[in-house]
Design a protein around this motif. Structure first.
Motif, PDB file in Angstrom:
ATOM      1  N   SER A 139       0.976  -1.059   0.243  1.00 23.58           N
ATOM      2  CA  SER A 139      -0.113  -0.023  -0.031  1.00 23.58           C
ATOM      3  C   SER A 139       0.973   1.437   0.087  1.00 23.58           C
ATOM      4  O   SER A 139       0.500   2.228  -0.719  1.00 23.58           O
ATOM      5  CB  SER A 139      -0.959  -0.018   1.239  1.00 23.58           C
ATOM      6  N   ASN A 140       1.871   1.170   0.734  1.00 24.89           N
ATOM      7  CA  ASN A 140       2.801   2.347   0.747  1.00 24.89           C
ATOM      8  C   ASN A 140       3.539   2.409  -0.577  1.00 24.89           C
ATOM      9  O   ASN A 140       3.703   3.699  -1.220  1.00 24.89           O
ATOM     10  CB  ASN A 140       3.956   2.149   1.857  1.00 24.89           C
ATOM     11  N   ALA A 141       3.797   1.423  -1.371  1.00 22.48           N
ATOM     12  CA  ALA A 141       4.564   1.523  -2.674  1.00 22.48           C
ATOM     13  C   ALA A 141       3.076   1.996  -3.591  1.00 22.48           C
ATOM     14  O   ALA A 141       3.719   2.888  -4.522  1.00 22.48           O
ATOM     15  CB  ALA A 141       4.977   0.194  -3.251  1.00 22.48           C
ATOM     16  N   TYR A 142       2.043   1.689  -3.256  1.00 22.31           N
ATOM     17  CA  TYR A 142       0.832   2.075  -4.256  1.00 22.31           C
ATOM     18  C   TYR A 142       0.840   3.703  -4.109  1.00 22.31           C
ATOM     19  O   TYR A 142       0.622   4.258  -5.359  1.00 22.31           O
ATOM     20  CB  TYR A 142      -0.302   1.447  -3.788  1.00 22.31           C
ATOM     21  N   ILE A 143       0.820   4.171  -2.942  1.00 22.12           N
ATOM     22  CA  ILE A 143       0.806   5.469  -2.741  1.00 22.12           C
ATOM     23  C   ILE A 143       1.779   6.326  -3.411  1.00 22.12           C
ATOM     24  O   ILE A 143       1.674   7.434  -3.931  1.00 22.12           O
ATOM     25  CB  ILE A 143       0.726   5.889  -1.230  1.00 22.12           C
ATOM     26  N   ALA A 144       3.205   5.916  -3.155  1.00 22.86           N
ATOM     27  CA  ALA A 144       4.330   6.382  -3.855  1.00 22.86           C
ATOM     28  C   ALA A 144       4.061   6.504  -5.298  1.00 22.86           C
ATOM     29  O   ALA A 144       4.647   7.437  -6.194  1.00 22.86           O
ATOM     30  CB  ALA A 144       5.532   5.534  -3.548  1.00 22.86           C
ATOM     31  N   ASP A 145       3.665   5.376  -6.009  1.00 26.26           N
ATOM     32  CA  ASP A 145       3.209   5.112  -7.457  1.00 26.26           C
ATOM     33  C   ASP A 145       2.468   6.424  -7.789  1.00 26.26           C
ATOM     34  O   ASP A 145       2.632   6.948  -9.094  1.00 26.26           O
ATOM     35  CB  ASP A 145       2.661   3.825  -7.970  1.00 26.26           C
TER      36      ASP A 145
END
Length: 447
Positions: A139-145
């Protein structure tokens, strides 16, 4: 442009999924210590059960984070949520299994406890959830994307708000459901249904956040070789991503230092998380409803801080300033808890909300900036491993420390967080992309 489509992805479906997942977990938290003691355990066993999730997350989180870089965030989020659903089903079964004693321990160091079949099933349920529990890092990677650098603190704050809204609704709902004739069975059944809803939401409403799917990247690779990690059109070279090893993350500039801070924060947090429910039940003499009300109050304060308040201050102060000041306030909260007074405990909750609300989204923002676009999933996954190690030590150690020191366990948490404050003094020297917060702070200093 390749980034345009990503920027158009809304964060709100992911926030809803996160809210649902947190609500399901928090339904069980208020009465877990009572359930463990009823099945024969003590504070140490409660800490070990709590540590099963991070222990297996230590294995699963880096792998799932890497898979999300290769195969996409959506698929891995779905896998993780499905694992959570199955774990709650196992937990539900444990409530109806006879409490047959398998081992009886009476030790001056470990305390007195009995290992029973239901306890083993709860161990299994929490462990399986941890093995598939890469949802936070993904989820954190998703937000960064999908987020520009200047908005990262704000969006990670929104993620924390959705988490804390779940912690508001979950404990309150647990307090209501647990007083029915069905006891703990009804809240756990509700957690199953909530997890099922989260799985369906991911399948139907959460779009893929990576700019290039696996097939598209394969097609690009076949057409034109590249010497760098990124392909034409801004797509990462999938073959290069696959060759990355977990130890390669430690060669990234400043990332190991951020992992150290991550580790210490969660070591302090989890020492507190194990000690506090036992402290509330034994020293403060709180009931399930009172404990649930406290968690709801704490979560409301966190929503206020991480929502409108963080949105306001993040435009005026840098991530590093919020990390340093937030960690000092957070450490002070643990000192107040050690006095064992109900009024001071609620005052500590306010400090907890301010300290954690300023510090944690800012740390997540810094880590995502340092990771870079092509390493988000892997870096977030490996950070999850450091979180898991700290959680294991903190959860088990918290139970052990509480058995020895009582409320003095909170002083241990305070010392750890104050060490984070000292380490954070180095963060301003890191070379980060300048965002609007930092520019505003510089302008204020110049004028």
């Amino acid at each position: 442009m390749p980034g345009t489509e990503v920027k158009s992805i809304s964060i709100y479906p992911l926030l809803l999924v996160n809210f649902i997942g947190t609500m399901g977990l928090s339904l069980v938290l208020p009465f877990l210590i009572f359930l463990v003691e009823r099945f024969g355990g003590n504070a140490l066993i409660y800490g070990i059960i709590s540590s099963m999730y991070p222990f297996f997350q230590l294995i699963g989180s880096p792998l799932l984070g890497r898979w999300s870089d290769i195969y996409g965030r959506k698929k891995v989020l779905f896998l993780s949520q499905a694992g959570t659903l199955l774990s709650w089903i196992i937990f539900f079964i444990a409530l109806f299994v006879p409490a047959v004693a398998l081992a009886d321990v009476n030790s001056g160091i470990l305390g007195s406890f009995v290992i029973t079949v239901p306890l083993l099933l709860i161990f299994l349920a929490r462990g399986f959830d941890g093995l598939t529990g890469g949802n936070v890092s993904v989820s954190n990677a998703y937000i960064a994307d999908i987020t520009e650098d200047k908005d990262r603190s704000k969006n990670f704050g929104k993620m924390s708000v959705s988490t804390n809204l779940g912690f508001i609704v979950g404990p309150a709902l647990a307090g209501i459901l647990s007083v029915t004739i069905y006891g703990e069975a009804l809240p756990v059944l509700a957690a199953i249904l909530i997890s099922l809803a989260g799985t369906i939401l991911i399948a139907l409403y959460v779009p893929e956040s990576l700019r290039c799917g696996l097939q598209a990247q394969t097609d690009i690779n076949a057409e034109k070789p590249s010497s760098g990690p990124e392909k034409p059109g801004g797509c990462p070279d999938i073959s290069a991503v696959k060759k990355q090893k977990f130890r390669d993350v430690m060669d990234l500039e400043h990332i190991p230092y951020m992992f150290l801070i991550y580790f210490l924060i969660f070591l302090g947090f989890n020492t507190f998380y194990t000690a506090f429910p036992v402290h509330a039940a034994n020293d403060l003499q709180w009931t399930i409803a009172e404990l649930g009300f406290f968690f709801s109050f704490l979560s409301i304060m966190l929503v206020i801080v991480e929502g409108p308040l963080l949105s306001y201050v993040s435009k005026r102060y840098s991530d590093t300033f919020l990390i340093i000041s937030g960690s000092i306030v957070l450490g002070s909260n643990f000192v107040l808890l050690s006095f064992g007074n109900t009024y001071l405990t609620y005052a500590a909750a306010v400090l907890f909300a301010v300290g954690n609300g300023f510090m944690w989204p800012s740390i997540q923002s810094m880590l995502s900036k340092l990771a870079g676009k092509e390493n988000q999933g892997l870096v977030q996954g490996v950070s999850g491993s450091f979180v898991s190690i700290a959680s294991i030590l903190g959860l088990i150690g918290g139970g052990f420390i509480y058995e020895l020191l009582g409320s003095g366990a909170f002083i241990v948490s305070a010392i750890i967080i104050f060490i984070v404050s000292l380490l954070s003094l180095r963060l301003p020297s890191f070379d980060l992309p300048r965002n609007i917060s930092e520019e505003t702070t510089i302008n204020e200093q110049e004028h």
